[in-house]
Design a protein around this motif. Structure first.
Motif, PDB file in Angstrom:
ATOM      1  N   ALA A 215       0.840  -1.199   0.000  1.00 41.13           N
ATOM      2  CA  ALA A 215       0.000   0.000   0.000  1.00 41.13           C
ATOM      3  C   ALA A 215       0.872   1.246   0.000  1.00 41.13           C
ATOM      4  N   ASP A 216       2.156   1.055   0.305  1.00 43.38           N
ATOM      5  CA  ASP A 216       3.058   2.184   0.485  1.00 43.38           C
ATOM      6  C   ASP A 216       4.483   1.705   0.263  1.00 43.38           C
ATOM      7  N   PRO A 217       5.413   2.589  -0.178  1.00 48.34           N
ATOM      8  CA  PRO A 217       6.810   2.137  -0.344  1.00 48.34           C
ATOM      9  C   PRO A 217       7.377   1.504   0.922  1.00 48.34           C
ATOM     10  N   ILE A 218       6.918   1.929   2.091  1.00 48.93           N
ATOM     11  CA  ILE A 218       7.452   1.412   3.360  1.00 48.93           C
ATOM     12  C   ILE A 218       7.213  -0.096   3.485  1.00 48.93           C
ATOM     13  N   ASP A 219       6.148  -0.603   2.819  1.00 48.02           N
ATOM     14  CA  ASP A 219       5.836  -2.038   2.912  1.00 48.02           C
ATOM     15  C   ASP A 219       6.942  -2.902   2.318  1.00 48.02           C
ATOM     16  N   LEU A 220       7.710  -2.335   1.371  1.00 53.54           N
ATOM     17  CA  LEU A 220       8.769  -3.109   0.718  1.00 53.54           C
ATOM     18  C   LEU A 220      10.142  -2.837   1.331  1.00 53.54           C
ATOM     19  N   ASP A 221      10.166  -2.034   2.378  1.00 55.17           N
ATOM     20  CA  ASP A 221      11.441  -1.706   3.014  1.00 55.17           C
ATOM     21  C   ASP A 221      12.010  -2.955   3.698  1.00 55.17           C
ATOM     22  N   PRO A 222      13.345  -3.204   3.553  1.00 58.38           N
ATOM     23  CA  PRO A 222      13.932  -4.399   4.183  1.00 58.38           C
ATOM     24  C   PRO A 222      13.695  -4.457   5.688  1.00 58.38           C
ATOM     25  N   SER A 223      13.508  -3.272   6.328  1.00 60.83           N
ATOM     26  CA  SER A 223      13.327  -3.279   7.785  1.00 60.83           C
ATOM     27  C   SER A 223      11.869  -3.430   8.191  1.00 60.83           C
ATOM     28  N   ALA A 224      10.946  -3.501   7.207  1.00 61.23           N
ATOM     29  CA  ALA A 224       9.523  -3.654   7.529  1.00 61.23           C
ATOM     30  C   ALA A 224       9.250  -5.084   7.997  1.00 61.23           C
ATOM     31  N   ALA A 225       8.210  -5.220   8.826  1.00 58.16           N
ATOM     32  CA  ALA A 225       7.935  -6.508   9.483  1.00 58.16           C
ATOM     33  C   ALA A 225       7.696  -7.644   8.486  1.00 58.16           C
ATOM     34  N   ALA A 226       7.031  -7.363   7.357  1.00 56.71           N
ATOM     35  CA  ALA A 226       6.686  -8.439   6.416  1.00 56.71           C
ATOM     36  C   ALA A 226       7.943  -9.078   5.829  1.00 56.71           C
ATOM     37  N   LEU A 227       8.879  -8.233   5.388  1.00 52.40           N
ATOM     38  CA  LEU A 227      10.098  -8.770   4.777  1.00 52.40           C
ATOM     39  C   LEU A 227      10.980  -9.438   5.837  1.00 52.40           C
ATOM     40  N   ARG A 228      11.011  -8.868   7.029  1.00 55.65           N
ATOM     41  CA  ARG A 228      11.806  -9.470   8.105  1.00 55.65           C
ATOM     42  C   ARG A 228      11.252 -10.850   8.482  1.00 55.65           C
ATOM     43  N   ARG A 229       9.933 -10.978   8.444  1.00 51.06           N
ATOM     44  CA  ARG A 229       9.316 -12.274   8.770  1.00 51.06           C
ATOM     45  C   ARG A 229       9.795 -13.346   7.786  1.00 51.06           C
ATOM     46  N   LEU A 230       9.735 -13.042   6.493  1.00 49.62           N
ATOM     47  CA  LEU A 230      10.136 -14.041   5.491  1.00 49.62           C
ATOM     48  C   LEU A 230      11.649 -14.294   5.538  1.00 49.62           C
ATOM     49  N   ALA A 231      12.408 -13.239   5.821  1.00 45.85           N
ATOM     50  CA  ALA A 231      13.873 -13.409   5.948  1.00 45.85           C
ATOM     51  C   ALA A 231      14.173 -14.360   7.104  1.00 45.85           C
ATOM     52  N   TYR A 232      13.428 -14.190   8.208  1.00 45.60           N
ATOM     53  CA  TYR A 232      13.659 -15.063   9.365  1.00 45.60           C
ATOM     54  C   TYR A 232      13.258 -16.506   9.052  1.00 45.60           C
ATOM     55  N   ASP A 233      12.151 -16.676   8.321  1.00 47.53           N
ATOM     56  CA  ASP A 233      11.751 -18.026   7.897  1.00 47.53           C
ATOM     57  C   ASP A 233      12.885 -18.682   7.113  1.00 47.53           C
ATOM     58  N   GLU A 234      13.469 -17.911   6.178  1.00 49.30           N
ATOM     59  CA  GLU A 234      14.527 -18.461   5.330  1.00 49.30           C
ATOM     60  C   GLU A 234      15.775 -18.797   6.151  1.00 49.30           C
ATOM     61  N   PHE A 235      16.136 -17.883   7.063  1.00 49.17           N
ATOM     62  CA  PHE A 235      17.289 -18.140   7.939  1.00 49.17           C
ATOM     63  C   PHE A 235      17.052 -19.385   8.800  1.00 49.17           C
ATOM     64  N   LEU A 236      15.827 -19.490   9.347  1.00 51.83           N
ATOM     65  CA  LEU A 236      15.548 -20.616  10.242  1.00 51.83           C
ATOM     66  C   LEU A 236      15.639 -21.936   9.474  1.00 51.83           C
ATOM     67  N   ALA A 237      15.122 -21.945   8.234  1.00 53.70           N
ATOM     68  CA  ALA A 237      15.220 -23.171   7.415  1.00 53.70           C
ATOM     69  C   ALA A 237      16.686 -23.543   7.205  1.00 53.70           C
ATOM     70  N   ALA A 238      17.514 -22.537   6.877  1.00 54.98           N
ATOM     71  CA  ALA A 238      18.939 -22.799   6.621  1.00 54.98           C
ATOM     72  C   ALA A 238      19.645 -23.276   7.887  1.00 54.98           C
ATOM     73  N   GLN A 239      19.366 -22.621   9.015  1.00 59.13           N
ATOM     74  CA  GLN A 239      20.036 -22.985  10.269  1.00 59.13           C
ATOM     75  C   GLN A 239      19.570 -24.346  10.772  1.00 59.13           C
ATOM     76  N   LEU A 240      18.306 -24.661  10.519  1.00 63.64           N
ATOM     77  CA  LEU A 240      17.781 -25.961  10.919  1.00 63.64           C
ATOM     78  C   LEU A 240      18.466 -27.070  10.111  1.00 63.64           C
ATOM     79  N   ALA A 241      18.652 -26.806   8.809  1.00 64.70           N
ATOM     80  CA  ALA A 241      19.341 -27.785   7.955  1.00 64.70           C
ATOM     81  C   ALA A 241      20.770 -27.998   8.448  1.00 64.70           C
ATOM     82  N   LEU A 242      21.455 -26.899   8.811  1.00 62.89           N
ATOM     83  CA  LEU A 242      22.830 -27.016   9.326  1.00 62.89           C
ATOM     84  C   LEU A 242      22.844 -27.768  10.662  1.00 62.89           C
TER      85      LEU A 242
END
Length: 703
Positions: A215-242
């Motif tokens: 709805a706003d440029p802020i929604d796509l900001d790397p520090s916004a909650a939505a992107l951080r949530r998916l980044a954390y999902d990806e990190f957790l998958a990688a760390q779990l595999a390790l």
């Protein structure tokens, strides 16, 4: 088996309405890694996030529209100018105006009838797109969006912009992404409630919806909650595999390798220098690990020339004292031979037998080496991947040392240790890796760091020189050769390609040979056969040639101690980590050394900052942290060619703080639920599949 719940996301993209074979082929180039045997899946579209957005709320006027920005204009269409028959490749232009001035709406390969229907003369229209100014005149090439003023009210004012590929339109991609999102099943929450609360994360589905429908440029900001949530999902998958791979390696019981120190004492006596404090500390950690029943899983990080090889030799000596063999794995044959040549005299002094085994060994010579390894007559085996072929049997392999680990991924780490009775694993890298990246790639390992350089290493004077002054650099090279010095000259590519203006190694070799004498100049590059490379390096090492033109094959570990000058051409094209690696080829002997960074102006901001860092410091760890800031993790160490994880959504430079949380969470999960059998464990299995960590699930099944 992948859970059936995920089937809609793993269906082929052609299952989405409007995506046929032609669009699927375009999506494959956009979404799938080269070399993949699997075509694009619905999941790949779901994870293909917008890079920016068009904000049509920003209405502008022609005269004040800034160059290179997207604006929405209200204009009256004045006239059409079709290209003449003789100039078919010329653009089709439509001229329009508002109260402040005139603009050309430019289309390529446009059909006149279609254009007249799209932009009728005399109509007031809303057009949106990027305005570019040429010679004081504004133009908008292929407007993103065109509609009569009356219809425009129904349009979305804010629309995401996706990375595209040639032949794929934004409209087709957007429709495909919308279709993919409709397939998203209701997934259970796999995150720990305390993490989601503390980080104010939305759900997985909400995060995706918010990013694809900003709805706003802020929604796509790397520090916004939505992107951080998916980044954390990806990190957790990688760390779990390790963590699962660590569990697997640790689960197979190791054994204590305890020695009496006699062989180590002989090696220390034969060394022409004393160990640094950092080397002594790293050895204490390694020997403590080896004395435990659990298997060692340790990363030894050291800057170029920090003395890792001696540490590795003393670890292998400890294994020999305990009656076990060691294998030292190098990424290239040149390096394997170099390790064998360097370690040979020390092994001899200590009474250790060493065998070099490479893919080139054949016939009787190979059979004899294999017999020496199988019978235990050899203590240390040095080589490339050939060390782990099926016909190589060890009498008792107790320690595996891997040099330049970023060339080997987690799965190679597992396969390396299948020989022998659960050997300890010591992994070395001369590429200083930032702390966050160490966590990303080696979350399964304990880490030792060698800081500082051994005594006797000379500082390297570094200068940046514009390519226009290459004549004086060549003249300086001539003087250096006359004074008995040796030089490296590094070029980024092997041969001139149409796509690139980089000076080819072949061509540079020819010009330098013409200036300095053909018998004094050598050439080594990645497309040469192994024997040719070895011969070129041997001639340089022996001093038969005094200057060697090379591509980056010399980046890792090539050791010619009396080479004192390195010229790096097109230095602005290299990353900091690579420049630092290359510079480390000199400064190894007793001559003052220098590094010349040849660059082509004008330099971009990042390239300028990079060359400044190189001039300022020789500390590889500081350089690595700066590189991460300047480039982001995607390019660091050339992720594509290495075992380092390339993240699809997460950006270490923005989301690095989440990595440590993910690693701790992953280790806690495995401690509490090693088989992932709990309710959360089942949800985490879904996460592993979603982010392509199927191998980790197979590890669970293999026990």
């Amino acid at each position: 088996m992948r859970p059936a719940l995920l089937d809609p996301l793993f269906a082929d993209v052609t299952s989405i309405a409007g995506v046929g074979a032609k669009v699927a082929a375009l999506l494959a180039t956009l979404l799938v890694n080269p070399g993949s045997t699997v075509g694009p899946r619905v999941r790949d579209l779901v994870f293909h996030l917008p890079s920016s957005l068009v904000d049509r709320r920003k209405r502008g006027e022609i005269a004040t529209a800034p160059d290179g920005t997207i604006v929405t204009l209200t204009v009256r269409i004045d006239r059409h100018q079709a290209p003449g028959r003789a100039a078919k490749s010329a653009p089709y232009r439509v001229y329009a105006h508002d109260e402040t001035g005139e603009i050309a709406l430019t289309y390529f390969r446009a059909q006149p009838q279609w254009m007249e229907k799209l932009l009728p003369v005399g109509e007031t229209m809303l057009v949106s797109g990027k305005v570019e100014w040429f010679n004081g005149r504004p133009a908008m090439v292929h407007p993103d969006f065109v509609a009569p003023l009356a219809e425009a009210e129904s349009l979305p004012l804010v629309e995401p912009v996706y990375p595209l590929t040639a032949g794929l339109t934004a409209k087709v991609l957007r429709k495909a992404v919308t279709g993919a999102l409709e397939r998203l099943p209701a997934l259970p929450e796999w995150q720990d409630p305390s993490v989601t609360a503390r980080q104010t994360f939305p759900t997985f589905a909400d995060a995706l919806q918010r990013l694809h429908n900003p709805a706003d440029p802020i929604d796509l900001d790397p520090s916004a909650a939505a992107l951080r949530r998916l980044a954390y999902d990806e990190f957790l998958a990688a760390q779990l595999a390790l963590a699962l791979s660590r569990q697997r390696i640790k689960k197979a019981k190791g054994r204590a390798l305890l020695g009496d120190g006699q062989i180590r004492a002989r090696i220390l006596a034969a060394l022409p220098f004393r160990l640094t404090e950092a080397q002594v500390g790293a050895l204490a950690e390694i020997h403590a690990d080896m004395a435990e029943d659990d298997r060692m899983l340790r990363l030894l990080q050291g800057d170029v020339g920090s003395g890792k090889t001696v540490v590795a030799l003393l670890a292998m000596a400890a294994a020999a004292e305990a009656g076990a063999q060691s294998a030292l794995l190098a990424p290239t044959e040149i390096l394997a031979r170099q390790h064998a040549a360097g370690l040979g005299p020390l092994c001899e002094a200590a009474g250790l037998s060493l065998t070099l085994l490479t893919g080139r060994d054949s016939g009787r010579a190979r059979a004899e080496k294999l017999e020496a390894i199988a019978s235990g007559r050899t203590d240390i085996v040095v080589g490339t991947h050939a060390l782990f072929q099926d016909d190589v049997d060890y009498r008792d392999l107790g320690l595996v040392v891997v040099d330049e680990q970023h060339r080997f991924g987690v799965h190679q780490r597992l396969s390396l240790t299948r020989k022998g009775r659960q050997p300890d694993l010591l992994v070395m890298t001369a590429t200083p890796i930032p702390r966050t990246l160490v966590l990303a790639a080696f979350g399964d390992m304990d880490v030792s760091r060698l800081t500082g350089k051994p005594a006797g290493r000379k500082p390297i004077a570094t200068v940046a020189v514009p390519v226009e002054r290459i004549g004086s650099v060549v003249e300086r090279a001539r003087q250096a050769i006359a004074a008995g010095e040796k030089l490296y000259w590094v070029c980024p590519l092997v041969e001139e390609s149409e796509k690139s203006d980089l000076m080819a190694a072949q061509e540079r070799y020819e010009t330098l040979a013409a200036h300095l004498g053909a018998d004094l100049v050598g050439l080594v590059h990645g497309q040469m056969k192994g024997e040719e490379k070895d011969a070129a390096m041997a001639a340089f090492k022996d001093g038969r040639t005094r200057l060697i033109v090379a591509t980056t094959v010399i980046e890792v570990g090539v050791d010619v101690p009396d080479a004192s000058i390195i010229v790096i051409e097109h230095a602005e094209r290299f990353g900091l980590a690579q420049l630092h690696q290359l510079r480390g080829r000199v400064g190894r002997g007793d001559r003052p050394s220098s590094c010349v960074l040849l660059y082509r102006a004008p330099l971009g901001e990042v390239a300028k900052a990079r060359l400044e860092v190189m001039r300022d410091t020789e500390d590889g760890f500081r350089i690595a942290e700066e590189d991460l800031k300047l480039r982001g993790e995607g390019d660091l160490l050339g992720t594509k060619q290495s075992g380092l994880p390339g993240f699809r959504i997460a950006r270490i430079e923005h989301h690095g703080d989440l990595l440590e949380i993910a690693r701790d969470d992953a280790r806690l999960i495995i401690a509490r639920d090693p088989e992932l059998k709990s309710e959360r464990g089942a949800a985490l299995r879904l996460l592993l599949y979603l982010f392509g960590k199927d191998d980790a699930v197979r590890l669970l099944r293999a026990g």
